[in-house]
Design an enzyme around this catalytic site. Sequence first.
Site, PDB file in Angstrom:
ATOM      1  N   HIS A 118      39.385  52.278  16.646  1.00 28.82           N
ATOM      2  CA  HIS A 118      38.658  52.907  15.443  1.00 28.82           C
ATOM      3  C   HIS A 118      39.808  53.345  13.826  1.00 28.82           C
ATOM      4  O   HIS A 118      39.001  53.434  12.807  1.00 28.82           O
ATOM      5  CB  HIS A 118      38.333  54.457  16.269  1.00 28.82           C
ATOM      6  CG  HIS A 118      37.527  54.036  17.258  1.00 28.82           C
ATOM      7  ND1 HIS A 118      37.579  54.802  18.905  1.00 28.82           N
ATOM      8  CD2 HIS A 118      36.416  53.440  17.176  1.00 28.82           C
ATOM      9  CE1 HIS A 118      36.512  54.262  19.780  1.00 28.82           C
ATOM     10  NE2 HIS A 118      35.677  53.646  18.629  1.00 28.82           N
ATOM     11  N   LYS A 145      25.633  55.797  26.589  1.00 26.60           N
ATOM     12  CA  LYS A 145      26.795  54.915  27.848  1.00 26.60           C
ATOM     13  C   LYS A 145      27.515  56.395  28.557  1.00 26.60           C
ATOM     14  O   LYS A 145      27.022  57.161  28.144  1.00 26.60           O
ATOM     15  CB  LYS A 145      28.685  54.360  26.704  1.00 26.60           C
ATOM     16  CG  LYS A 145      28.021  53.452  25.527  1.00 26.60           C
ATOM     17  CD  LYS A 145      29.332  53.771  24.821  1.00 26.60           C
ATOM     18  CE  LYS A 145      28.669  52.123  23.930  1.00 26.60           C
ATOM     19  NZ  LYS A 145      29.906  52.119  23.726  1.00 26.60           N
ATOM     20  N   ARG A 150      34.967  43.301  16.739  1.00 27.75           N
ATOM     21  CA  ARG A 150      36.323  42.967  18.022  1.00 27.75           C
ATOM     22  C   ARG A 150      35.777  41.667  17.594  1.00 27.75           C
ATOM     23  O   ARG A 150      34.408  40.534  17.899  1.00 27.75           O
ATOM     24  CB  ARG A 150      36.686  43.514  18.906  1.00 27.75           C
ATOM     25  CG  ARG A 150      37.386  44.955  18.548  1.00 27.75           C
ATOM     26  CD  ARG A 150      37.192  45.695  19.739  1.00 27.75           C
ATOM     27  NE  ARG A 150      35.270  45.908  20.092  1.00 27.75           N
ATOM     28  CZ  ARG A 150      35.357  46.935  20.450  1.00 27.75           C
ATOM     29  NH1 ARG A 150      36.251  47.783  21.998  1.00 27.75           N
ATOM     30  NH2 ARG A 150      34.458  47.367  20.510  1.00 27.75           N
ATOM     31  N   SER A 179      37.050  51.830  23.901  1.00 28.43           N
ATOM     32  CA  SER A 179      36.992  53.534  24.577  1.00 28.43           C
ATOM     33  C   SER A 179      36.788  52.936  26.283  1.00 28.43           C
ATOM     34  O   SER A 179      38.093  54.001  27.427  1.00 28.43           O
ATOM     35  CB  SER A 179      35.721  54.469  24.089  1.00 28.43           C
ATOM     36  OG  SER A 179      36.502  54.759  22.997  1.00 28.43           O
TER      37      SER A 179
END
Length: 159
Positions: A17, A41, A90, A128
């Site tokens: 990030h 999440k 990504r 993460s």
Amino acid sequence: MTIAVYPGTFDPITNGHLDIVKRAALLFDRIIMGVYEKSNKHLVFTTEERVELARLAVADIPNVEVKSFSGLTVDFARGEEAPVMVRGLRMNADFEKEFEMALMNRKLAPDLDLLCLMASQEYQFLSSSLLKEVARLNGNISDLVPEHVAEALRKKFTV
Ligand code: ADP
């Protein structure tokens, strides 16, 4: 002055990030990182903790600030008067999801544009969730997050 928002869960902020936000800070006058209050999440850190960890991580970048928000990202961007939203891409993990979301956001807010920055090679694999998994199992994460984030993860996972 061009403002961009960089929204995300940031649970917690990683060097991936940070790489994106540092690069975005060279392109825009102001970057406002937006930490989602209600992510779907599985979260380890509270909103306040996620904001605080991100603030410390970007403290040395003068044109970056961190806020939390709830509701639609497009409304957050509008409230901040940002015509641009930045996201990191990504190689395998993100493209379809980002594309789908971008089309929906374009429908909701045709005046907001999306700028995706390609993740740097060394952070392509870093998420993460993977980071939290490794930290939970006491693996070495020192290259992947700032020191204060590693410390916060150690505290969370030490019983
Ligand atoms: P979200 O729940 O919105 O995906 P994240 O905190 O996982 O929130 O990610 C926020 C943004 O940062 C997304 O655009 C994501 O693709 C990007 N990102 C996540 N990890 C990396 C990384 N390792 N390198 C570059 N960008 C990343």
